[in-house]
Design an enzyme around this catalytic site. Sequence first.
Site, PDB file in Angstrom:
ATOM      1  CG  ASN A 260      20.345 -14.836 -16.313  1.00  0.00           C
ATOM      2  OD1 ASN A 260      21.252 -14.242 -16.913  1.00  0.00           O
ATOM      3  ND2 ASN A 260      19.125 -14.340 -16.172  1.00  0.00           N
ATOM      4  CD1 TRP A 261      26.587 -16.779 -14.552  1.00  0.00           C
ATOM      5  CD2 TRP A 261      28.377 -16.048 -15.685  1.00  0.00           C
ATOM      6  NE1 TRP A 261      27.513 -17.799 -14.583  1.00  0.00           N
ATOM      7  CE2 TRP A 261      28.626 -17.365 -15.266  1.00  0.00           C
ATOM      8  CE3 TRP A 261      29.361 -15.374 -16.414  1.00  0.00           C
ATOM      9  CZ2 TRP A 261      29.814 -18.035 -15.548  1.00  0.00           C
ATOM     10  CZ3 TRP A 261      30.550 -16.042 -16.704  1.00  0.00           C
ATOM     11  CH2 TRP A 261      30.776 -17.352 -16.272  1.00  0.00           C
ATOM     12  CE  LYS A 262      19.058 -12.281 -13.271  1.00  0.00           C
ATOM     13  NZ  LYS A 262      17.993 -11.861 -12.375  1.00  0.00           N
TER      14      LYS A 262
ATOM     15  CD  GLU B   9      16.631  -9.267 -14.507  1.00  0.00           C
ATOM     16  OE1 GLU B   9      17.648  -9.530 -15.178  1.00  0.00           O
ATOM     17  OE2 GLU B   9      16.435  -9.737 -13.358  1.00  0.00           O
TER      18      GLU B   9
ATOM     19  CD  GLU C 186      13.666 -16.700 -14.347  1.00  0.00           C
ATOM     20  OE1 GLU C 186      14.587 -17.260 -13.755  1.00  0.00           O
ATOM     21  OE2 GLU C 186      13.802 -15.623 -14.961  1.00  0.00           O
TER      22      GLU C 186
ATOM     23  N   GLY D 151      21.548 -14.816  -9.024  1.00  0.00           N
ATOM     24  CA  GLY D 151      22.573 -14.482  -8.029  1.00  0.00           C
ATOM     25  C   GLY D 151      23.441 -15.653  -7.584  1.00  0.00           C
TER      26      GLY D 151
HETATM   27  P1  PGA Z   1      17.753 -14.762  -9.014  1.00  0.00           P
HETATM   28  O1  PGA Z   1      17.468 -14.560 -10.584  1.00  0.00           O
HETATM   29  O2  PGA Z   1      18.120 -16.213  -8.839  1.00  0.00           O
HETATM   30  O3  PGA Z   1      18.883 -13.828  -8.704  1.00  0.00           O
HETATM   31  O4  PGA Z   1      16.489 -14.418  -8.301  1.00  0.00           O
HETATM   32  C1  PGA Z   1      16.828 -15.547 -11.346  1.00  0.00           C
HETATM   33  C2  PGA Z   1      16.680 -15.077 -12.775  1.00  0.00           C
HETATM   34  O5  PGA Z   1      16.348 -13.913 -12.997  1.00  0.00           O
HETATM   35  O6  PGA Z   1      16.910 -15.858 -13.737  1.00  0.00           O
END
Ligand code: PGA
Length: 251
Positions: A9-11, A98, A168, A236
């Site tokens: 997940n690149w966000k 999020e 998560e 990340g």
């Molecule tokens: P993270 O994020 O690996 O940066 O903790 C995971 C996610 O929100 O899918």
Amino acid sequence: MRKNVVAGNWKMNKNLQEGVALATELKALLNGVTVKCDVVIAPPLTHVASVVDAVKGSIVGVAAQNCADKEKGAYTGEVSAEMIQSTGAQYVIIGHSERREYYGETNEIIKNKIALALQNGLTPIVCFGEVLAQREAEKHFEVVKSQVEEAMFGFSPEDFGKMILAYEPVWAIGTGKTASAEQAQEIHAFVRGIIVEKFGKQVADDCTILYGGSCNPTNAKELFSNTDVDGGLIGGASLKAADFMAIIQAF
Ligand code: PGA
């Protein structure tokens, strides 16, 4: 069918050119390598069609990070499940914490998004998980149960079987604080248990449940070795092709 899946997940990171370059690099790293999991990347929506092109001919699947909870029409700024499907993407992440926290997504909204994703032939990757205060108050089982029931249990066993679940814990996302392998396994087994009660053993056995939250090349193997952890949703560490590749190879 239960599968091992590693999804990135690149966000809201990488511009279009950087995103295409990252996808192309990952494709090159995977070329000729046998892996034991399905691989998915979720770039920002603006990049989805180009990333689908960039990974063509590889095992990499593409996900959007969100879709609208409406079919179509006057919803400025929204992107429908049908539009995502038309790009060639095969998956959509739904209900990320999020989205729940910053954009007010409720279980009801998430349920509508799942329905639209399924109607359009997309595989929903549906997220759930408790915040720190809920874990400290030992309410994590209760919270997870209501999220899973309210967002995901209103479907037929057949449709439920098309979803990928992602636990998560919010306190572990982007914090560098991973759930221990035991904490992850405990919730995953609990969730599989409530799926048995609702849909029966076969559906539960076939369900893919990912872990997400500070998963990285160092801890992936231990997390993925748990019976009920079928892979990871990686934030990340999915932004560097080599790190993401190392997580893929943790299987
Ligand atoms: P993270 O994020 O690996 O940066 O903790 C995971 C996610 O929100 O899918």
